[in-house]
Motif scaffolding. Sequence first.
Motif, mmCIF file in Angstrom:
data_model
loop_
_atom_site.group_PDB
_atom_site.id
_atom_site.type_symbol
_atom_site.label_atom_id
_atom_site.label_comp_id
_atom_site.label_asym_id
_atom_site.label_seq_id
_atom_site.Cartn_x
_atom_site.Cartn_y
_atom_site.Cartn_z
ATOM 1 N N LYS A 1 38.404 81.534 51.496
ATOM 2 C CA LYS A 1 38.182 80.283 50.763
ATOM 3 C C LYS A 1 39.388 79.357 50.881
ATOM 4 O O LYS A 1 39.232 78.150 51.100
ATOM 5 N N ASN A 2 40.604 79.902 50.757
ATOM 6 C CA ASN A 2 41.819 79.088 50.864
ATOM 7 C C ASN A 2 41.940 78.456 52.247
ATOM 8 O O ASN A 2 42.383 77.313 52.382
ATOM 9 N N VAL A 3 41.552 79.179 53.269
ATOM 10 C CA VAL A 3 41.629 78.683 54.649
ATOM 11 C C VAL A 3 40.649 77.526 54.838
ATOM 12 O O VAL A 3 41.007 76.470 55.368
ATOM 13 N N VAL A 4 39.419 77.704 54.391
ATOM 14 C CA VAL A 4 38.397 76.658 54.513
ATOM 15 C C VAL A 4 38.839 75.408 53.760
ATOM 16 O O VAL A 4 38.739 74.291 54.282
ATOM 17 N N GLU A 5 39.345 75.584 52.552
ATOM 18 C CA GLU A 5 39.808 74.436 51.769
ATOM 19 C C GLU A 5 40.953 73.704 52.471
ATOM 20 O O GLU A 5 40.974 72.473 52.513
ATOM 21 N N PHE A 6 41.895 74.457 53.036
ATOM 22 C CA PHE A 6 43.045 73.833 53.709
ATOM 23 C C PHE A 6 42.596 73.066 54.952
ATOM 24 O O PHE A 6 43.009 71.925 55.174
ATOM 25 N N LEU A 7 41.740 73.665 55.760
ATOM 26 C CA LEU A 7 41.269 72.997 56.978
ATOM 27 C C LEU A 7 40.418 71.768 56.641
ATOM 28 O O LEU A 7 40.523 70.744 57.317
ATOM 29 N N VAL B 1 42.293 66.918 60.853
ATOM 30 C CA VAL B 1 42.682 66.931 62.265
ATOM 31 C C VAL B 1 43.756 67.993 62.451
ATOM 32 O O VAL B 1 44.892 67.842 62.017
ATOM 33 N N GLN B 2 43.360 69.080 63.085
ATOM 34 C CA GLN B 2 44.282 70.174 63.366
ATOM 35 C C GLN B 2 44.724 70.108 64.825
ATOM 36 O O GLN B 2 44.250 69.272 65.582
ATOM 37 N N TYR B 3 45.590 71.014 65.196
ATOM 38 C CA TYR B 3 46.023 71.119 66.593
ATOM 39 C C TYR B 3 45.693 72.514 67.081
ATOM 40 O O TYR B 3 46.065 73.508 66.467
ATOM 41 N N ILE C 1 43.368 81.849 70.775
ATOM 42 C CA ILE C 1 43.836 80.507 70.434
ATOM 43 C C ILE C 1 44.588 80.535 69.112
ATOM 44 O O ILE C 1 44.483 81.499 68.347
ATOM 45 N N GLU C 2 45.325 79.471 68.846
ATOM 46 C CA GLU C 2 45.958 79.289 67.555
ATOM 47 C C GLU C 2 45.766 77.853 67.125
ATOM 48 O O GLU C 2 45.830 76.933 67.944
ATOM 49 N N ILE C 3 45.525 77.676 65.833
ATOM 50 C CA ILE C 3 45.320 76.361 65.239
ATOM 51 C C ILE C 3 46.377 76.169 64.169
ATOM 52 O O ILE C 3 46.686 77.098 63.415
ATOM 53 N N SER C 4 46.926 74.963 64.107
ATOM 54 C CA SER C 4 47.927 74.659 63.093
ATOM 55 C C SER C 4 47.762 73.227 62.624
ATOM 56 O O SER C 4 47.324 72.360 63.384
ATOM 57 N N VAL C 5 48.105 72.997 61.366
ATOM 58 C CA VAL C 5 48.118 71.649 60.802
ATOM 59 C C VAL C 5 48.984 71.701 59.545
ATOM 60 O O VAL C 5 49.097 72.749 58.909
ATOM 61 N N SER C 6 49.598 70.577 59.228
ATOM 62 C CA SER C 6 50.342 70.492 57.973
ATOM 63 C C SER C 6 49.668 69.480 57.060
ATOM 64 O O SER C 6 48.976 68.571 57.509
ATOM 65 N N SER C 7 49.904 69.659 55.775
ATOM 66 C CA SER C 7 49.341 68.767 54.769
ATOM 67 C C SER C 7 50.354 67.680 54.427
ATOM 68 O O SER C 7 51.543 67.807 54.751
ATOM 69 N N PRO C 8 49.916 66.623 53.751
ATOM 70 C CA PRO C 8 50.857 65.569 53.351
ATOM 71 C C PRO C 8 51.986 66.064 52.448
ATOM 72 O O PRO C 8 53.056 65.480 52.426
ATOM 73 N N ASP D 1 54.654 76.968 52.814
ATOM 74 C CA ASP D 1 55.266 75.689 52.459
ATOM 75 C C ASP D 1 56.765 75.910 52.269
ATOM 76 O O ASP D 1 57.269 76.999 52.502
ATOM 77 N N PHE D 2 57.463 74.872 51.843
ATOM 78 C CA PHE D 2 58.909 74.952 51.680
ATOM 79 C C PHE D 2 59.327 75.325 50.261
ATOM 80 O O PHE D 2 60.483 75.158 49.888
#
Length: 131
Positions: A2-8, A13-15, A60-67, A122-123
């Motif tokens: 669920k956390n993954v779906v919400e984040f994506l 737009v991921q990479y 494959i690998e997918i990555s994206v960051s949030s605002p 996150d940081f």
Amino acid sequence: MKNVVEFLTANPVQYLATVGRDGKAKCRPFMFAGEKDGKLWFDTNITKDVYKDMQENPEIEISVSSPDYAWIRLHGTAVFSDDMAVKEMCIANPIVKGQYETAENPIFTVFYLDNPHGSIADFSGNPPYEF
């Protein structure tokens, strides 16, 4: 998951990174299509290099960051499908519909990630969420 779906979904737009057929790393902007039957789905075009690269090496690998500076790293094996229900889910996105018009378009294909795993971090100093 669920956390993954919400984040994506929140960061549309991921990479997506692949190993190219030339043996070199390739990274492209991509969009998460949605979750269905517990699987993370994406779509592409069978004439694109990304499709050909994933046919040769589906890892494959997918990555994206949030605002707010959180990020996901999602790894899995791309498994292609002709599932019409998934294609219909994908074509409901106006961007995808604009490219392919119908789910029956012969160059339109969908894939899910087999054995998806990775982390959301996150940081903050808190440990990452591992999945």
